[in-house]
Design an enzyme around this catalytic site. Structure first.
Site, PDB file in Angstrom:
ATOM      1  N   SER A  29       0.813  -1.217   0.000  1.00  0.00           N
ATOM      2  CA  SER A  29       0.000   0.000   0.000  1.00  0.00           C
ATOM      3  C   SER A  29       0.846   1.268   0.000  1.00  0.00           C
ATOM      4  O   SER A  29       1.612   1.512  -0.933  1.00  0.00           O
ATOM      5  CB  SER A  29      -0.968  -0.040   1.185  1.00  0.00           C
ATOM      6  OG  SER A  29      -1.921   0.985   1.116  1.00  0.00           O
TER       7      SER A  29
ATOM      8  N   GLU B 234     -12.156   6.478   6.628  1.00  0.00           N
ATOM      9  CA  GLU B 234     -11.141   6.923   7.570  1.00  0.00           C
ATOM     10  C   GLU B 234     -10.635   8.277   7.093  1.00  0.00           C
ATOM     11  O   GLU B 234     -10.715   8.605   5.901  1.00  0.00           O
ATOM     12  CB  GLU B 234      -9.992   5.926   7.643  1.00  0.00           C
ATOM     13  CG  GLU B 234     -10.381   4.599   8.264  1.00  0.00           C
ATOM     14  CD  GLU B 234      -9.188   3.690   8.478  1.00  0.00           C
ATOM     15  OE1 GLU B 234      -8.808   3.485   9.634  1.00  0.00           O
ATOM     16  OE2 GLU B 234      -8.633   3.188   7.482  1.00  0.00           O
TER      17      GLU B 234
ATOM     18  N   ARG C 229       0.212   6.274  19.628  1.00  0.00           N
ATOM     19  CA  ARG C 229      -0.192   7.375  18.758  1.00  0.00           C
ATOM     20  C   ARG C 229      -1.072   8.346  19.542  1.00  0.00           C
ATOM     21  O   ARG C 229      -1.996   7.926  20.251  1.00  0.00           O
ATOM     22  CB  ARG C 229      -0.922   6.855  17.522  1.00  0.00           C
ATOM     23  CG  ARG C 229      -0.066   5.891  16.698  1.00  0.00           C
ATOM     24  CD  ARG C 229      -0.714   5.524  15.380  1.00  0.00           C
ATOM     25  NE  ARG C 229       0.052   4.503  14.676  1.00  0.00           N
ATOM     26  CZ  ARG C 229       1.124   4.748  13.927  1.00  0.00           C
ATOM     27  NH1 ARG C 229       1.551   5.989  13.793  1.00  0.00           N
ATOM     28  NH2 ARG C 229       1.770   3.763  13.332  1.00  0.00           N
TER      29      ARG C 229
END
Length: 548
Positions: A67, A375, A512
């Site tokens: 990806s 997303e 994160r």
């Protein structure tokens, strides 16, 4: 059957031995790491794909891609019969099989066969495709060897985008009801729907919409496929492709992830004021839009903006058709607070929040008649339930309805054909966005003005062990370590429109941090302060975040 097991083990030992003790895990993105560590993994996934095909009595897909990762990486995703991602329980089998020692591969396969009661006398079919990485052909051959050793039939599609392979798998397993399982079938289905919608809307005399789109192809397979698509849609859209792979490096200083993270245009693209631009990622399952205004300021139109545009359009068509269907939008905790407020208060569309990862959003979207999910990174699509599809198709030809209602339902039918419902598809999503913008007579700046994103910042905190952080409420609340969520809440309370959450990375030992507030300065400060709390309470290592 014993002969098959011996053939699998023989090839594993002789051609595809496990050269490293590095553990690799199958997650939302499948397997993904440096390409040199993947030969034995791909071979073994060929075997697993055959087992999956036998138990489902259907064709399974195997996409070789990493990806948006750097070109040196690669990976594989397995695709289930309806074009969806691999069932979660089989992710465990994939991780187990990929990591066993070579001499234990036979017993590992037998244990999966026994546990899942795999019918070994059933024929197996696996579709394989790859992206443009230099390692992809070698890894494809390894996978095909695994399929053949396990007694399956392998169909090699060569270079495809990830969403194209998802589409092929669904078409085949629906016996052609979803479409024709060829590249030509894919382009014909999408382009026919796109051109039909553009013809139906006509031309607006006062339209700001321009027929040219500048596209950053991330130097990947999406650039090639966009070029193949162009002749089909040239009457209604001209695609000016840069970063097409002819000179640049895959995903290097370009692509949807680069543009989203860095909040700036990709290298290799010259921007003019108010030019409408888009970026694909390396395998074309993500798309973001952007433009620069008269002051030279960069504006990003990410997955949140795409989701609100699509939801508003679908809502209008539903209203026009008179259908009473449950339309909903699924976001993650990363969705900007302004987008959520706009959806709920202005569009009045229900919003559900899911954990990060497409499989989680896809699952929640199935709870609606029409589920829109994106997303913020630009990966998303729309899912129509069987009930919704049936009602829409019936209304399109129902003579008891008004002409306006039939027209709205007919357009919804065509929109269903334009959308790749199996997975986020940059090409399909691009065509959908272009139809909507043309319908409204909008350019990117008009679209952008619907609402203004709250300033936000993301950062990563290195920790000794990311598993000390556990979360609940779709990752919006930290459960452990004890006291961390209270610390985050206290920091958030200091800022106007403050919001922040923390979550462990799925791929590396980092936590994160996301923060948003009324100004960029405050968003940056909040992110740093939350990052420092994580560092001190969750075993941070290296330099601490720079909280002033």
């Amino acid at each position: 059957m014993e002969g098959m097991f011996e053939a699998v083990k023989k090839a594993a030992l002789e051609k595809f031995p496990r050269k490293s003790n590095r553990e690799i895990r199958y997650g939302t993105a499948g397997f993904r790491t440096r390409a040199e560590y993947l030969d034995h993994v791909l071979y073994r996934m060929g075997v697993l794909a055959v087992l999956r095909s036998r138990i489902k009595k259907a064709t399974i897909g195997a996409m070789i891609t990493a990806s948006h990762n750097p070109e040196e990486d690669n990976g594989i995703k397995l695709i289930d019969p309806a074009g969806e991602m691999l069932e979660v329980t089989w992710e465990t089998h994939a991780t187990y099989l990929a990591n066993v020692e070579d001499e234990d591969i036979t017993s590992a396969i037998k244990s999966i066969v026994t546990k899942e009661n795999v019918p070994m006398d059933v024929s197996a079919s696996v579709y394989v495709a790859m992206d443009t990485r230099g390692s992809s052909r070698r890894l494809s051959e390894a996978l095909q060897c695994g399929v053949q050793a396990a007694g399956g039939l392998c169909t090699d599609f060569g270079l495809l985008t990830t969403p194209q392979l998802h589409y092929m798998v669904r078409c085949t397993n629906s016996n052609g009801l979803y479409g024709v399982a060829t590249e030509e079938g894919y382009f014909q289905k999408l382009s026919t729907a796109f051109c039909k919608l553009r013809q139906q809307m006509g031309q607006k005399g006062d339209s700001a919409y321009k027929l040219t789109l500048k596209l950053d192809g991330a130097n990947g397979v999406g650039a090639q496929k966009a070029r193949q698509l162009s002749p089909y849609i040239s009457d209604y859209l001209s695609i000016d492709i840069c970063n097409d792979g002819s000179t640049g490096k895959l995903n290097h200083q370009c692509g949807a992830d680069f543009v989203k993270v860095n909040q700036r245009p990709p290298d290799g693209m010259s921007l003019q004021c108010d030019s409408r631009c888009a970026s694909f990622d390396g395998d074309a399952d993500r798309i973001v839009y952007f433009y620069t205004d008269q002051d030279g300021k960069f504006h990003l139109l990410d997955g949140d903006k795409i989701a609100t545009l699509v939801a508003g359009y679908l809502q209008e068509l539903m209203t026009r058709s008179g259908l009473s269907l449950n339309l909903g939008l699924v976001q993650t905790a990363y969705a900007n607070g302004s987008s959520t407020e706009y959806i709920t208060k202005t569009l009045k569309v229900p919003v559900a929040c899911a954990a990060t990862g497409v499989k989680h959003l896809h699952h929640r979207a199935l709870e609606f008649d029409i589920g829109v999910y994106f997303e913020a990174n630009g990966h998303g699509t729309v899912i129509f339930s069987d009930n919704a599809s049936g009602q829409i198709q019936k209304a399109a030809t129902d003579s008891s309805l008004s002409a306006k209602q039939q027209e709205g339902a007919a357009q919804l039918c065509t929109v269903m054909d334009l959308i790749n419902q199996t997975v986020g598809d940059a090409i399909s999503d691009m065509l959908l966005v272009e139809v909507i913008l043309a319908t409204y007579g909008w350019e990117a700046s008009n679209w952008d003005s619907a609402y203004t994103d709250l300033p936000n910042r993301q950062l990563k905190v290195k920790v000794e062990d990311r598993t000390v952080i556990t979360t609940a409420d779709a990752e919006r609340t930290a459960v452990t370590p004890k006291g961390l969520q209270q610390a985050v809440d206290n920091l958030v309370a200091k800022y106007n429109h403050g919001r922040s959450f923390v979550r462990p990375s799925g791929t590396e030992d980092v936590v994160r941090v996301y923060a948003e507030a009324d100004t960029q300065v405050n968003a940056d400060k909040l992110a740093d302060e939350v990052g420092l709390a994580v560092y001190s309470m969750a075993g941070g290592i290296g330099d601490p975040p720079n909280a002033s």
